[in-house]
Design an enzyme around this catalytic site. Sequence first.
Site, PDB file in Angstrom:
ATOM      1  N   ASP A 110     -25.926   0.963  32.900  1.00  0.00           N
ATOM      2  CA  ASP A 110     -27.179   0.545  33.521  1.00  0.00           C
ATOM      3  C   ASP A 110     -26.945  -0.405  34.692  1.00  0.00           C
ATOM      4  OD1 ASP A 110     -26.211  -1.597  32.161  1.00  0.00           O
ATOM      5  OD2 ASP A 110     -27.993  -1.931  30.920  1.00  0.00           O
ATOM      6  N   CYS A 113     -22.941  -3.016  33.038  1.00  0.00           N
ATOM      7  CA  CYS A 113     -22.008  -2.834  31.926  1.00  0.00           C
ATOM      8  C   CYS A 113     -20.962  -3.948  31.858  1.00  0.00           C
ATOM      9  CB  CYS A 113     -21.329  -1.468  31.999  1.00  0.00           C
ATOM     10  SG  CYS A 113     -20.436  -1.152  33.548  1.00  0.00           S
ATOM     11  N   HIS A 220     -16.967   2.396  34.944  1.00  0.00           N
ATOM     12  CA  HIS A 220     -17.665   1.788  33.811  1.00  0.00           C
ATOM     13  C   HIS A 220     -16.752   0.860  33.020  1.00  0.00           C
ATOM     14  CE1 HIS A 220     -20.785   1.646  30.686  1.00  0.00           C
ATOM     15  NE2 HIS A 220     -19.823   1.791  29.803  1.00  0.00           N
ATOM     16  N   HIS A 295     -24.457   8.773  30.257  1.00  0.00           N
ATOM     17  CA  HIS A 295     -23.106   9.313  30.096  1.00  0.00           C
ATOM     18  C   HIS A 295     -22.125   8.470  30.911  1.00  0.00           C
ATOM     19  CE1 HIS A 295     -25.047  13.529  29.315  1.00  0.00           C
ATOM     20  NE2 HIS A 295     -25.290  12.650  28.377  1.00  0.00           N
TER      21      HIS A 295
END
Length: 301
Positions: A110, A113, A220, A295
């Site tokens: 989002d 992270c 991420h 994802h």
Amino acid sequence: MLRLRCKTKNGSHIMQGLTHQSCVQELKSKVEELTGIPCDVQKIMVGYPPSSLDLRNGDAHLKDYPIKSGDTLIVEEEKNKPKPQDHPTVTKTPRLEASPVLARRVVPADNSCLFTSVNYVVEGGVYEPSCAPEMRGLIAQIVSSNPTAYSEAVLGKSNEEYCTWIRRDDTWGGAIEVSILSKFYQCEICVVDTQTVRVDRFGEDAGYHKRVLLIYDGIHYDPLQKETPGSDVPPQTIFSSTDDVILAQALELADEARRKRQFTDVNRFALRCMVCQTGLVGQKEAREHAKETGHTNFGEV
């Protein structure tokens, strides 16, 4: 020191604490501790093709055997040997079925992270999805209070512009923010990169006693924690800064992700979502896809 990998059909473990001066019985005891295979029924092999070691002399030193640091020891249970029996009047304590393992704890994709992951590990495994605005504000406050240390040369933009930028919920954190949070929380933050299989240690030379771990795939961040599968024992996210075994385990986790191509090379831009198999082009599409779908597992095509 000898750094060995002890491999069985159920997995592998890093074995440390042995030297060439250690005796055979120390090796067998360490193997039993890691694998659960009793000393008397262990078959230990080394080399390729694997050849069995004659370890009947428990007082012999490991220097007398063809074992060197970095070797993988293959351990099997010899079925034709009777297992040692306990005295009938003694109640045997059941062996734990699962040992703690280092694992990834997935957090939402989002744009926040990094902040969610750092908050999770420094708070000892407490997940707080609404922590990001507070952490962004904390970083902005620290940066604005020291414009000399956090100049445009460091930030890539003026101090004032950066403080406005980092407070936005659509901006991503990176090395600058990790460094600031390491100083604020007085702990070493280790970021394990799945593409290069390296560890970037923020606060390494600051003398901190605590260490926390994140894993990063090029886009991420997720926190790492030690957990016991099938157990109600709370996960462990804070480790000693002298615990190099946990760093070795983190690198193994990163290497496994690299072999599965679970990383994003943002310089090449040909990506695929490993969850829904959607083809993506560039970092921007990967960010948007992660934000829309949740994802976070991308692979290079």
